[in-house]
Design an enzyme around this catalytic site. Structure first.
Site, short mmCIF file in Angstrom:
data_model
loop_
_atom_site.label_atom_id
_atom_site.label_comp_id
_atom_site.label_asym_id
_atom_site.label_seq_id
_atom_site.Cartn_x
_atom_site.Cartn_y
_atom_site.Cartn_z
N CYS A 25 0.80 -1.22 0.00
CA CYS A 25 0.00 0.00 0.00
C CYS A 25 0.83 1.27 0.00
O CYS A 25 0.31 2.35 -0.26
CB CYS A 25 -0.93 0.01 1.21
SG CYS A 25 -2.28 -1.17 1.08
N SER A 81 -10.16 -2.38 -2.85
CA SER A 81 -10.86 -1.98 -4.06
C SER A 81 -9.85 -1.85 -5.21
O SER A 81 -8.66 -2.10 -5.03
CB SER A 81 -11.59 -0.66 -3.82
OG SER A 81 -10.67 0.34 -3.42
#
Lengths: 459, 459
Positions: B152, B211
């Site tokens: 991330c 997502s």
């Protein structure tokens, strides 16, 4: 863009080089054993096992033999199992190679500013570079870059990326000492590839060529105190993609690792790309002496993807196998360790034993590094060799590492000082004519083998 | 090393920003449908499905709904199937986002010098960046860097890497226009994660949070003609690893994709690291005005890994949810798109609608970008915002792309000009006290939910 640019005085030097192979050297019989044990006889398997005997590779370095439990399960190991083995048996190779390069660079790990790494045989977050950094005892914050997607060209891709990052520090007048690390554990995918041979009846030759290795270099931007003489100065580089060739060469993820994509066009595409890349690169380095213009004026550190990449390069560039002596030596002794191979070739090339088999008995001052990868990408660089920085014993080396960079696990038996420098090069290669077709010494009665060998080529 | 260094005048600017979401917005019911259809009732599944209703996310952007064939096979899709979907449905998102960023930068693709990319939801050779380059019509040679292993934190990691590479070109007095691209297709791993929930009975919450998104920025080193005003100037950055925390956060390869590793310690570790990183970074940028010293003096573009990362940051830094308004907006409207999220946050922050909900009604001139990744790594940067570079219609945009960068597939229904700027922020957040504990608006009778929510956190 780079095509028309020239490189000025960059101040970039490789000040340490190390390669570390795992302890096992796989003879061709190891693949045959696995084939007989786990697969039925089939035309494709027989063909691959025949090719396996004539790749020109004596031993492929590996983290285990054909008796290793991982490759003797009922099914091929999963990518998660491969990851565990990569971490357990692979990472120490990268750590040892790094220690050798750092020792030669005569720097403390606290001086390392960046770690630029690559592998195409693992995927994880954090990446393996995190663990190499930790096991080296680097506790300060270093900038880490782990390159993905570059396959066999990864070694030179990280060197190029490191060079650009080093210049970024030059712009800020900051020292850069960048550890470049490549690590591949490929031999654990033998069962996955054999599954595919069995199921698809395709002649998939990765099982004959690929091997395991960790390798490293330390790149300096020349800012700050000099700790060690350069092994090589890095004068310039070129990265290009051969247009519309991405379907010819690949290594895409699969539940059992990564599957090799390789078409018979690869050797030809690779050979054709070399002369233009070389010409462009030579033109971009004005400080090259006038006597370094043609390919044969340089020594070549070419990634030995396979025998026909090497012989193809000879034909395309008008060079001899002696120009490629380090590439042949690494290929025959260890196989194709993908991205990790090129630093091993650069390391091998500086050995005194290599000078003795140089063209006309004289090692060149300038060296071309070259590797191919998926894309198809062509990575090339020009290095100025420091003849003083040989693989000699007695360099400052931490006690826990081998005192000579070249003496990794798989090479312990070699006495470099007394070895016959020609003994490791087949007679046909050692006496090859620069412009002639080099005999591969293969039997000619097995036509299907020769035919298949036309594609014994990985990037 | 970077700790004691200061950044001088770097000349680095982000001159284009774009995010492109896929067309589907998944409500919590989509995960429930898959659970009911493919798995037996079990305590862990019930717990995850309960958490799924209270993440604070309205819709998660996705390449498909719960009816997509890939997630309705008997078994979870293999990593090879995920790869195909990534290439087919993911790469166009990255291409569209890149087109938006390039259009805003007012450059032609021929001016792009490097492409620095990342993903943690694909592995291939060549990497996806090769195909983005090709589909953008870039035919000249660009330097490509595909970062792996950064999860991330990938968006800010590629920005940092691009910054260093740009300075490398500055050192050679060459223009750098670097396309930074992040792409993640995470929602296709829902079945793999649900398999693990079912088998291990662990509370794995990735299915509730992750997502899909492609996003991009163009970074300029300021050498050569200026084509567009800066959106943000990049003043400095900091990368650090929280020591001995690598086992808390990970994303490791598996036959069915990558499996999330996440311990309940992550939110605390992340929150604790922010103030020291921020202080170090502010100290390294001497040109910051005197009135920009405390965290609350800046706007914050924080990667919204989960609700407690956002609320934890508020507590740790003494900032309010209004400082984090863009992070909340992206989180609620699209979910956590891993590495691709941060550029979407940076893009959203510059909207006029965002200024209206700024602390004291005034957007800040300086912005802190921050994201966490496996390692645990902390990526932070400081940006100077150009108030003129808003998300306005009518920017030069190629006909095939949307004329406004913010209007990607998933956002078509939003009328930014007339939207109630506070409507998308829950009342509890819009009125949060800077130093107070922010109510999450969650029901308090379900203790197990609150307990589990303590770990509703991904990096």
């Amino acid at each position: 863009m780079a095509a028309t640019d020239t490189f000025g005085e960059l101040g970039l030097s490789i000040i340490g080089v190390g390669a570390h192979y795992p302890p096992y050297g796989l003879k061709p019989v190891e693949v045959e054993k696995l084939g007989a044990k786990h697969y039925p006889e089939s035309p494709a398997m027989m063909k691959v096992l025949s090719i396996n005997r004539y790749t020109g590779i004596d031993t492929r370095s590996s983290i285990g033999t054909s008796d290793h439990p991982l490759v003797n399960q009922k099914d091929a190991p999963t990518i998660a199992q491969l990851h565990k083995t990569f971490m357990c048996d692979g990472v120490p190779l990268a750590v040892e190679a790094s220690k050798k390069a750092i020792a030669e660079a005569r720097i403390d790990v606290s001086q390392i500013t960046h770690v630029v790494a690559t592998t195409c045989t693992d995927s994880a977050n954090p990446g393996f570079d995190h663990y190499v950094v930790k096991q080296l005892g680097i506790s300060h914050q270093v900038e880490k870059v782990l390159l993905h997607g570059v396959g066999c060209s990864g070694g030179l891709a990280i060197l190029r990326t490191a060079a650009n990052l080093a210049l970024g520090h030059t712009a800020r007048r900051k020292p850069a000492r960048i550890l470049c690390v490549a690590l591949e554990v490929s031999t654990t995918m033998v069962r996955s590839e054999m599954d595919s041979i069995n199921e698809t009846q395709e002649t998939r030759i990765g099982v004959c060529l690929f091997s395991d290795c960790g390798s490293a270099v330390v790149l300096s931007n020349g800012v700050g105190p000099q700790t060690a003489p350069p092994v090589y100065d890095l004068l310039g580089w070129d990265h290009s993609i051969i247009p519309n060739t991405e379907d010819n060469l690949g290594f895409d993820v699969h539940p059992n690792g990564w599957k090799v994509i390789l078409t018979p066009q690869v050797p030809k595409l690779a050979a054709e790309s070399m002369a233009p890349s070389f010409a462009k690169l030579v033109g971009s380095i004005p400080e090259l002496p006038q006597e370094y213009r043609d390919a044969a004026d340089f020594d070549w550190a070419l990634h030995p993807g396979g025998a026909t990449i090497l012989t193809g390069a000879e034909r395309a560039l008008g060079i001899s196998s002696q120009h490629l002596r380090a590439s042949y030596t690494v290929y025959m002794g260890h196989g194709n360790s993908s991205s990790a191979t090129i630093f091993s070739v650069m390391h091998t090339l500086r050995g005194k034993d290599m000078d003795n088999i140089a063209p006309e008995g004289r090692a060149k001052d300038f060296v071309v590094g070259c590797a191919f990868g998926p894309g198809i990408s062509v990575e090339m660089c020009i290095l100025k060799r420091n003849m003083g920085a040989r693989r000699i014993s007695g360099l400052i080396t931490p006690p826990e590492t081998d005192s000579e960079g070249s003496r990794s696990g798989g090479e312990e038996e070699v006495d470099w000082a007394n070895a016959d420098p020609l003994a490791s090069i087949p007679e046909s290669l050692a006496s090859a004519e620069p412009h002639g077709t080099v005999s591969t010494g293969l039997p000619t009665d097995d036509n299907f083998i020769n035919e298949a060998l036309a594609s014994v080529e990985l990037d």
